[in-house]
Write a protein that holds these residues in place. Structure first.
Motif, mmCIF file in Angstrom:
data_model
loop_
_atom_site.group_PDB
_atom_site.id
_atom_site.type_symbol
_atom_site.label_atom_id
_atom_site.label_comp_id
_atom_site.label_asym_id
_atom_site.label_seq_id
_atom_site.Cartn_x
_atom_site.Cartn_y
_atom_site.Cartn_z
ATOM 1 N N THR A 4 0.896 -1.173 -0.093
ATOM 2 C CA THR A 4 0.088 -0.104 -0.103
ATOM 3 C C THR A 4 0.864 1.182 -0.065
ATOM 4 O O THR A 4 1.842 1.506 0.922
ATOM 5 N N PHE A 6 1.618 4.996 0.520
ATOM 6 C CA PHE A 6 1.104 6.167 1.379
ATOM 7 C C PHE A 6 1.472 7.360 0.672
ATOM 8 O O PHE A 6 2.666 7.492 -0.040
ATOM 9 N N CYS A 10 6.308 6.658 2.090
ATOM 10 C CA CYS A 10 5.956 5.451 2.876
ATOM 11 C C CYS A 10 5.224 4.537 2.076
ATOM 12 O O CYS A 10 4.414 4.778 1.533
ATOM 13 N N ARG A 12 3.405 0.425 3.073
ATOM 14 C CA ARG A 12 2.994 -0.628 3.988
ATOM 15 C C ARG A 12 2.741 -1.980 3.464
ATOM 16 O O ARG A 12 2.224 -1.893 2.171
ATOM 17 N N VAL A 21 6.175 -1.663 8.005
ATOM 18 C CA VAL A 21 6.117 -0.417 7.356
ATOM 19 C C VAL A 21 7.622 0.072 6.968
ATOM 20 O O VAL A 21 8.477 -0.045 8.051
ATOM 21 N N PRO A 24 7.784 5.913 7.282
ATOM 22 C CA PRO A 24 6.567 6.788 7.878
ATOM 23 C C PRO A 24 6.850 8.251 8.274
ATOM 24 O O PRO A 24 7.277 8.240 9.371
ATOM 25 N N SER A 28 3.741 11.730 5.224
ATOM 26 C CA SER A 28 2.830 10.543 4.920
ATOM 27 C C SER A 28 1.789 10.548 5.889
ATOM 28 O O SER A 28 1.743 11.340 7.100
ATOM 29 N N GLU A 32 -1.852 6.168 10.398
ATOM 30 C CA GLU A 32 -2.446 5.089 9.897
ATOM 31 C C GLU A 32 -1.535 4.098 9.209
ATOM 32 O O GLU A 32 -2.026 2.860 9.267
ATOM 33 N N ALA A 33 -0.536 4.326 8.672
ATOM 34 C CA ALA A 33 0.513 3.473 8.138
ATOM 35 C C ALA A 33 1.027 2.381 9.162
ATOM 36 O O ALA A 33 0.927 1.152 9.022
ATOM 37 N N SER A 215 -3.580 0.020 -3.228
ATOM 38 C CA SER A 215 -2.580 -1.090 -2.979
ATOM 39 C C SER A 215 -2.571 -2.041 -4.158
ATOM 40 O O SER A 215 -3.626 -1.710 -5.125
#
Length: 218
Positions: A4, A6, A10, A12, A21, A24, A28, A32-33, A215
């Protein structure tokens, strides 16, 4: 694995209900990440790659979370979060380790040069499961490795488009997605991505754009 994207640098990664991760930063959606993550990899100390407050909060609230970063970053995080000392790890280039069900290999050593009057900091690139390569702020190409999925730093104070394209050509991964795109507006993004996509295709790389929050299976 599921990747995913971000905002900015960043990403994930999720596999078998486990989460890793990378970078981050404060551009970003770091909190949440980091939700539910077992491990976080940090390439270097710049704030757009590590949102210190968000990572410290995650270390304090999630007692299963491990942090891996260059020594200077790791030392500072141990000072700021003494309760998490045992879960903060310094990473040098040329090492391998397993965390959260992912196999990690480290490359590089230093950040790309911004200007001779700006100090160069440590930077670690991470190859994850012999698949996804996140170089941080560098164009170091992993030696002796075939990268399957390349994360391409599209634009930075330390780069020019020719270097971005040459990095993609040099790695020659079958698939590539963008990172480090937070400094570009829509017009600039189209131009740089056009070069990467067109020239990269000549060398076997299929480049695709991922929107923030999007994603893909890799």
């Amino acid at each position: 694995m599921k990747l995913t994207k971000f905002t900015h640098a960043c990403v994930r990664l999720e596999k078998d209900n486990r989460v890793l991760v990378v970078d981050p930063g404060n551009f970003s959606e770091a909190a949440e990440a980091l939700a539910g993550a077992e491990a976080v990899l940090v390439t270097h100390e710049h704030a757009d790659h590590i949102d210190t407050e968000a990572v410290l909060e995650a270390l304090r609230s999630n007692t299963h979370l491990e942090l891996f970063a260059p020594a200077g970053v790791a030392d500072q995080m141990r000072t700021d979060a003494p309760e998490a000392v045992a879960r903060v790890n310094a990473v040098a280039p040329g090492t391998s380790f397993d965390v959260a069900g992912f196999a990690i290999r480290s490359f590089g050593g230093q950040h790309a040069l911004i200007h001779p009057q700006i100090p160069v900091v440590a930077n670690i690139g991470y190859l994850i499961d012999d698949n996804v390569y996140h170089p941080g702020d560098s164009f170091v190409i992993p030696d002796g490795i075939t990268v399957k999925t390349l994360l391409v730093p599209l634009h930075a104070p330390w780069s020019k488009s020719a270097e971005v394209v040459d990095f993609v050509i040099g790695v020659r991964a079958p698939r590539a997605f963008q990172i480090h795109d937070g400094f570009l507006n829509e017009n600039g993004l189209k131009i740089v991505e056009g070069h990467v996509s067109r020239i990269g295709a000549k060398y076997g790389t299929e480049y695709s754009h991922l929107a923030a929050g999007e994603s893909v299976e890799v």
